[in-house]
Design a protein around this motif. Sequence first.
Motif, mmCIF file in Angstrom:
data_model
loop_
_atom_site.group_PDB
_atom_site.id
_atom_site.type_symbol
_atom_site.label_atom_id
_atom_site.label_comp_id
_atom_site.label_asym_id
_atom_site.label_seq_id
_atom_site.Cartn_x
_atom_site.Cartn_y
_atom_site.Cartn_z
ATOM 1 N N GLY A 140 -79.281 -57.130 -43.787
ATOM 2 C CA GLY A 140 -79.367 -58.566 -44.036
ATOM 3 C C GLY A 140 -80.810 -58.945 -44.295
ATOM 4 O O GLY A 140 -81.715 -58.096 -44.236
ATOM 5 N N GLY A 141 -81.031 -60.228 -44.560
ATOM 6 C CA GLY A 141 -82.365 -60.685 -44.902
ATOM 7 C C GLY A 141 -83.372 -60.488 -43.783
ATOM 8 O O GLY A 141 -84.559 -60.238 -44.029
ATOM 9 N N THR A 142 -82.917 -60.590 -42.558
ATOM 10 C CA THR A 142 -83.828 -60.434 -41.422
ATOM 11 C C THR A 142 -84.415 -59.028 -41.399
ATOM 12 O O THR A 142 -85.633 -58.847 -41.265
ATOM 13 C CB THR A 142 -83.071 -60.731 -40.108
ATOM 14 N N HIS A 180 -88.526 -68.974 -43.428
ATOM 15 C CA HIS A 180 -87.346 -68.729 -42.601
ATOM 16 C C HIS A 180 -87.722 -68.170 -41.223
ATOM 17 O O HIS A 180 -88.725 -67.457 -41.082
ATOM 18 C CB HIS A 180 -86.438 -67.724 -43.329
ATOM 19 N N SER A 182 -86.696 -65.758 -39.686
ATOM 20 C CA SER A 182 -86.765 -64.291 -39.612
ATOM 21 C C SER A 182 -88.191 -63.778 -39.821
ATOM 22 O O SER A 182 -88.495 -62.645 -39.424
ATOM 23 C CB SER A 182 -85.833 -63.663 -40.652
ATOM 24 N N THR A 227 -91.369 -68.287 -50.170
ATOM 25 C CA THR A 227 -89.931 -68.475 -50.017
ATOM 26 C C THR A 227 -89.334 -68.966 -51.331
ATOM 27 O O THR A 227 -89.770 -69.977 -51.877
ATOM 28 C CB THR A 227 -89.643 -69.488 -48.891
ATOM 29 N N GLY A 229 -86.429 -70.440 -52.207
ATOM 30 C CA GLY A 229 -85.222 -71.141 -51.768
ATOM 31 C C GLY A 229 -85.153 -71.224 -50.260
ATOM 32 O O GLY A 229 -84.589 -70.341 -49.617
ATOM 33 N N ASP A 256 -89.343 -63.999 -50.152
ATOM 34 C CA ASP A 256 -88.093 -64.089 -49.405
ATOM 35 C C ASP A 256 -87.137 -64.982 -50.197
ATOM 36 O O ASP A 256 -87.206 -66.202 -50.130
ATOM 37 C CB ASP A 256 -88.354 -64.675 -48.009
ATOM 38 N N ALA A 258 -83.707 -64.651 -49.926
ATOM 39 C CA ALA A 258 -82.408 -64.255 -49.360
ATOM 40 C C ALA A 258 -81.286 -65.128 -49.895
ATOM 41 O O ALA A 258 -80.254 -64.636 -50.357
ATOM 42 C CB ALA A 258 -82.466 -64.328 -47.836
ATOM 43 N N TYR A 259 -81.503 -66.427 -49.845
ATOM 44 C CA TYR A 259 -80.492 -67.350 -50.382
ATOM 45 C C TYR A 259 -80.744 -67.658 -51.860
ATOM 46 O O TYR A 259 -79.878 -67.461 -52.722
ATOM 47 C CB TYR A 259 -80.470 -68.633 -49.537
ATOM 48 N N ASP A 285 -80.045 -61.742 -50.755
ATOM 49 C CA ASP A 285 -78.851 -61.325 -50.001
ATOM 50 C C ASP A 285 -77.593 -61.452 -50.851
ATOM 51 O O ASP A 285 -77.130 -62.570 -51.111
ATOM 52 C CB ASP A 285 -78.645 -62.237 -48.773
ATOM 53 N N LYS A 288 -74.924 -63.796 -49.560
ATOM 54 C CA LYS A 288 -75.074 -65.244 -49.690
ATOM 55 C C LYS A 288 -74.575 -65.671 -51.075
ATOM 56 O O LYS A 288 -73.412 -65.973 -51.236
ATOM 57 C CB LYS A 288 -76.516 -65.653 -49.427
HETATM 58 C C1 LIG Z 1 -80.496 -66.304 -44.551
HETATM 59 C C2 LIG Z 1 -81.938 -66.125 -44.762
HETATM 60 C C3 LIG Z 1 -82.640 -65.094 -44.154
HETATM 61 C C4 LIG Z 1 -82.000 -64.168 -43.151
HETATM 62 O O1 LIG Z 1 -81.009 -63.386 -43.753
HETATM 63 P P1 LIG Z 1 -79.859 -62.726 -42.853
HETATM 64 O O2 LIG Z 1 -79.068 -61.974 -43.866
HETATM 65 O O3 LIG Z 1 -79.110 -63.859 -42.231
HETATM 66 O O4 LIG Z 1 -80.511 -61.850 -41.845
HETATM 67 C C5 LIG Z 1 -83.980 -64.944 -44.443
HETATM 68 N N1 LIG Z 1 -84.604 -65.796 -45.286
HETATM 69 C C6 LIG Z 1 -83.969 -66.815 -45.886
HETATM 70 C C7 LIG Z 1 -84.710 -67.704 -46.815
HETATM 71 C C8 LIG Z 1 -82.601 -67.015 -45.653
HETATM 72 O O5 LIG Z 1 -81.963 -68.026 -46.251
#
Ligand SMILES: *Cc1c(COP(=O)(O)O)cnc(C)c1O
Length: 452
Positions: A140-142, A180, A182, A227, A229, A256, A258-259, A285, A288
């Motif tokens: 996952g993103g974390t 985020h 994370s 970031t 998003g 980052d 992720a979303y 991700d 997402k």
């Molecule tokens: C959701 C998210 C994360 C964490 O991703 P996970 O898959 O939930 O671990 C990190 N950064 C951003 C910007 C996110 O939206």
Amino acid sequence: MHAISAETRATVDEVLDYARRRAVYEDVPLDKPLTPRDLSRLASGSITADGIGARRATALFENVLAPACVTTDHPAYLSFIPSAPTKAAIAFDLVVSASSVYGGSWMEGSGAVFAENEVLHWLAAEFGLPAGAGGVFMQGGTIGNLSALVTARDAARRRNRELGRPDPARWVVVGSAEAHSSIASAAAVMDVDVAKVPTGDDGRLHGDALAPVLDAHGDAVFAVVATAGTTNFGIVDDIASIADVTSERGVWLHVDGAYGLAAMLVERMRPAFAGVERADSLIVDPHKWLFAPFDACALLYREPDKALLAHTQHAEYLDTLTGSADWNPSDLGIQLTRRARGLPLWFSLATHGTEMYRSAIAYGIDLAREIADEIGARPGLSLVRDPQLSVVVFRRDGWTLADYAAWSDRLLEDQQGFVVPSSHRGEPVLRFAIISPLTTFELLTGILDTLV
Ligand SMILES: *Cc1c(COP(=O)(O)O)cnc(C)c1O
């Protein structure tokens, strides 16, 4: 040959029949959590010395446990970041399990790793990374962010060694105040400090605000996180101006996304992400906004060799793997044993083609714009800010957090929607996060109608 017993076949049939029912069921309810007390009453006692059998275990899951899990790909699930896996990706996830693929090394999983790399290279090209870029699907993103930052610090340490420079007493990672959670979590795991740069009035991190913070911390900074998003608002930092500042100072740039980075697949959105092509590492991700099931993060590096140096595990029993020049996904992040978690996305992309993805993402962006206009036009409701991607944040004038919470509980109780309160600068707000192509304008206005 191993004989497979009739009982084992029946177990597989039982489970696959349920999976088929669930995957193609058109009216999956939103569902809701139960209390530990209710679940103890309804579902305890399943672990026994002799087993309760596949039929009873499946029935227990289908009738009691599954309905106590909120359906994250329901079109009325609008909280956090929803999921919306394609049926192709969901179905193929079962194949990944059925095939017992080890996705950590080329020696054991070359076919699966090749297919995952097809997807990673396609994504890298979309984001404008050079031909040598590569990466790995993480959990996952974390974990993706953590793995990238560990690589960045390792590269900074190696550079200090080469230059005969000492390492700083404390390493520093720099990001915006809106980065985020994370990133703070990664910093805690790595025992490094976080320096937060204030965002502009537009909520974005800009290079001119970043530069003085980098100057203040000097060589202690091993990475800057932009970031692409933010989770709460979908705001994309001014990545090009950030990249100007990081490249001038030779600091690692991690994006980052992720979303939000998925939105770069939509042609007209590309200018908003200018500068991503200069990232040293980035994440997006698939679970997402790329319509894959939980859980998958695509982690990409401009120069994957730097990740190999940071992450390859060394042990006598692994020598035969680590001594080779093969592409071993385990060596690019924090993991060893690895599910080939990019395969559901590979199968769905191969099946449907990339155009379907672009239009499904564009749909969410357009719908966010439409419902934002509707909110702006309704008396008693106001937008907190204009949506940039597919997240719409708004308020119901005069409501306290308790009002929002009671409304949200009722909405879920009535199975009309899953919209939990969020907050912005201490003010409670509501938030629609739109991912599913099945979420409609009518569904959203129906929810707005209840805000009276
Ligand atoms: C959701 C998210 C994360 C964490 O991703 P996970 O898959 O939930 O671990 C990190 N950064 C951003 C910007 C996110 O939206």
